[in-house]
Design a protein around this motif. Structure first.
Motif, PDB file in Angstrom:
ATOM      1  N   ASN A 170      -3.978   3.771   4.986  1.00 23.97           N
ATOM      2  CA  ASN A 170      -4.341   3.912   3.925  1.00 23.97           C
ATOM      3  C   ASN A 170      -3.791   3.357   2.524  1.00 23.97           C
ATOM      4  O   ASN A 170      -3.819   2.897   1.804  1.00 23.97           O
ATOM      5  CB  ASN A 170      -5.481   3.893   3.265  1.00 23.97           C
ATOM      6  N   GLY A 171      -2.421   3.932   2.949  1.00 24.89           N
ATOM      7  CA  GLY A 171      -1.055   3.581   1.957  1.00 24.89           C
ATOM      8  C   GLY A 171      -1.592   5.369   1.094  1.00 24.89           C
ATOM      9  O   GLY A 171      -0.960   4.598  -0.195  1.00 24.89           O
ATOM     10  N   ARG A 172      -2.130   5.897   0.988  1.00 24.69           N
ATOM     11  CA  ARG A 172      -1.927   6.697  -0.217  1.00 24.69           C
ATOM     12  C   ARG A 172      -1.503   7.960   0.209  1.00 24.69           C
ATOM     13  O   ARG A 172      -0.827   8.242  -1.594  1.00 24.69           O
ATOM     14  CB  ARG A 172      -4.089   7.887  -0.271  1.00 24.69           C
ATOM     15  N   THR A 173      -0.445   8.207   1.304  1.00 22.19           N
ATOM     16  CA  THR A 173       0.482   8.731   1.053  1.00 22.19           C
ATOM     17  C   THR A 173       1.910   8.595   2.104  1.00 22.19           C
ATOM     18  O   THR A 173       1.642   7.127   2.508  1.00 22.19           O
ATOM     19  CB  THR A 173       0.104   9.961   1.641  1.00 22.19           C
ATOM     20  N   HIS A 174       2.671   8.898   2.722  1.00 20.92           N
ATOM     21  CA  HIS A 174       3.972   8.335   3.583  1.00 20.92           C
ATOM     22  C   HIS A 174       4.251   9.331   4.598  1.00 20.92           C
ATOM     23  O   HIS A 174       4.317  10.690   3.794  1.00 20.92           O
ATOM     24  CB  HIS A 174       5.455   7.688   3.018  1.00 20.92           C
TER      25      HIS A 174
END
Length: 71
Positions: free
Chosen positions: A45-49
């Motif tokens: 979901n793109g909240r972290t990498h």
């Protein structure tokens, strides 16, 4: 420069193309089985990498280039 959201969407598409569930993918890249679903969901979901140390393993499991996973 790619955003975390773009990288997450790319990883999700690659995972689905490989026929892996979130749990199977997480276990294949060494995520603890108790937290695998939540961790993969936050990355996709793109909240972290994912940590850079894990990118090579992710790339190998998904059959993609490490460069596709770098912001």
């Amino acid at each position: 420069m790619k955003t975390y959201k773009e990288i997450g969407a790319f990883m999700k598409a690659a995972r689905i193309k490989k026929g892996l569930t979130q749990k199977e993918f997480g276990l294949a890249i060494g995520i603890d089985s108790d937290s695998v679903d939540a961790y993969i969901r936050t990355v996709e979901n793109g909240r972290t990498h994912p940590p850079y140390a894990r990118l090579r393993t992710i790339a190998e499991v998904l059959d993609v280039s490490v460069y596709d996973l770098i912001p």
